[in-house]
Design a protein around this motif. Structure first.
Motif, mmCIF file in Angstrom:
data_model
loop_
_atom_site.group_PDB
_atom_site.id
_atom_site.type_symbol
_atom_site.label_atom_id
_atom_site.label_comp_id
_atom_site.label_asym_id
_atom_site.label_seq_id
_atom_site.Cartn_x
_atom_site.Cartn_y
_atom_site.Cartn_z
ATOM 1 N N GLY A 1 0.807 -1.204 0.000
ATOM 2 C CA GLY A 1 0.000 0.000 0.000
ATOM 3 C C GLY A 1 0.839 1.251 0.000
ATOM 4 N N SER A 2 1.940 1.244 0.759
ATOM 5 C CA SER A 2 2.823 2.417 0.797
ATOM 6 C C SER A 2 3.414 2.695 -0.577
ATOM 7 N N GLY A 3 3.770 1.643 -1.292
ATOM 8 C CA GLY A 3 4.314 1.817 -2.629
ATOM 9 C C GLY A 3 3.294 2.362 -3.607
ATOM 10 N N ILE A 4 2.053 1.885 -3.501
ATOM 11 C CA ILE A 4 0.986 2.366 -4.381
ATOM 12 C C ILE A 4 0.694 3.836 -4.110
ATOM 13 N N LEU A 5 0.618 4.205 -2.847
ATOM 14 C CA LEU A 5 0.345 5.603 -2.502
ATOM 15 C C LEU A 5 1.456 6.528 -3.011
ATOM 16 N N ALA A 6 2.700 6.054 -2.917
ATOM 17 C CA ALA A 6 3.814 6.867 -3.391
ATOM 18 C C ALA A 6 3.804 7.013 -4.910
ATOM 19 N N ALA A 7 3.412 5.934 -5.604
ATOM 20 C CA ALA A 7 3.466 5.930 -7.066
ATOM 21 C C ALA A 7 2.205 6.481 -7.712
#
Length: 387
Positions: A111-117
């Motif tokens: 989820g953290s990666g999706i939010l960042a990207a």
């Protein structure tokens, strides 16, 4: 449909004839006779590799099956990128994939990666199909909301399902142990919100980073607060194992429940008797009590020399099949990131392996809901579905 009725190979062949033979390399053209490019930005290293590697394995196994049963037609290509379980790397990998002319991306894994990207996906008009439960990734308040789709039930569904199961017991006071990221914090907020309606009161919380190993202080904190049950908002198997061991060592001998992140073979099989009876909500039960569709995916994995792990293969396959469903729906058209986004918003009942009915819409980018979930219990180092 591929799902509880089992894997329909004729439908898989028909889909593959439409989208064609798969080349595991990068390409460039988007014309109707050229390969359609899909990127897969997954956690192939770092702590979240426990999800990223099974997600990759499922995608590769499905691709191999398609290649062995079909020839010709519209080609598509899959290229893999490692987000290294790091949000900064996830943005870099998504940017690289889009530069490589992909029309959609499976991932990132967390989820953290999706939010960042997400802002990159919005700026470059390429949808992300995220295999993560973190509630915030599909929050309509996000400016990048139109470009993010989920390939698993959200934490809202997961947390509600496991707390409903917890409420069937005698516990009223709940302690929460969570990992220090968006997934962990969202789970705590949801539990505080949902718990009171079920007669559950969150009396204390404790947290730790991914790499923590000594969790005696956290377990003691929950014990001293008088927790009658503990809820784990954890997706890192080693972290979950460390907490359960610490809990038993400090005398926190209460029932333990966990969100879907721990539905991994590595968690069930690499801990001792202290985890016996722990209950986890999961999207299916691929390793141990599979539906016919899940069992067919397991056969594909085994044919590729991979041992099914659980959650990761199902979410990875869900995301891939959504992308292929959107491609199939655009027969005879040039396919772009924008056309994929638009098509995903009207995609419903596409072929898949996991249980549950799936429909996306402009107002619902989750698609997956509680009918895809099952409560499991650890018994003799295996997950067994609870009736």
């Amino acid at each position: 449909m591929i799902g509880e009725d089992g894997m329909n190979l004729r439908m898989l062949r028909a889909l593959a004839i439409c989208v064609g033979a798969v080349a595991m390399i990068a390409g460039s053209a988007r014309a109707q006779d050229a390969p359609v490019k899909i990127g897969a930005v997954l956690s192939l290293s770092g702590p979240a590799a426990v999800f990223g590697i099974p997600e990759r394995d499922a995608i590769q196994a499905i691709v191999a099956k398609m290649n062995s049963t079909t020839k010709g037609g519209r080609n598509f290509e899959i290229s893999f990128y490692d987000d290294k379980s790091n949000p900064t790397e996830a943005t870099r990998a998504v940017n690289q994939a889009i530069n490589d002319k992909v029309v959609a991306i499976v991932g990132p894994s967390t989820g953290s990666g999706i939010l960042a990207a997400g802002p990159i996906a919005q700026r470059l008009s390429t949808p992300l199909i995220g295999p993560a439960g973190t509630l915030a990734i599909t929050d309509p308040k996000n400016e990048f909301y139109p470009w993010i789709f989920r390939a698993a039930p959200s934490d809202a569904s997961d947390v509600r399902a496991i707390l409903q199961d917890m409420a069937k017991g005698n516990a009223k006071k709940v302690g929460i142990f969570y990992q220090e990221d968006a997934y962990g914090k969202t789970g705590v907020d949801l539990a505080r919100e949902v718990g009171p309606s079920l007669g559950l009161n969150v009396v204390e919380t404790a947290s730790a980073p991914y790499t923590a190993t000594d969790l005696t202080a956290q377990a003691t904190k929950l014990r001293n607060a008088g927790a009658q049950a503990v809820f784990l908002q954890i997706s890192i198997a080693a972290l979950g194992s460390s907490f359960v061991k610490a809990a038993r060592q400090v005398g926190l001998s209460v029932p333990i429940y966990a969100n879907a992140g721990l539905a991994q073979r590595s968690f069930a099989e690499n801990v001792g008797n202290e985890v016996e009876g722990l209950r986890i909500v999961s999207i299916g039960n691929l390793p141990y009590d599979p539906t016919p569709g899940e069992a067919e995916l397991a056969k594909m994995l085994e044919a590729a020399g991979k041992q099914p792990q659980g959650w990761g293969e199902l979410t990875g396959s869900n995301a891939l099949m959504a992308a292929l469903g959107a491609i199939d729906k655009q027969k005879g058209k040039d396919i772009t990131g924008a056309s994929m986004r638009e098509t995903l918003e009207s995609l419903c009942d596409f072929d898949k392996f996991a249980r549950g009915r799936v429909c996306y819409s402009a107002k619902d980018h989750d698609g997956w809901h509680e009918d895809a979930l099952v409560i499991t219990e650890v018994r003799n180092k295996q997950f067994r579905s609870v009736p």
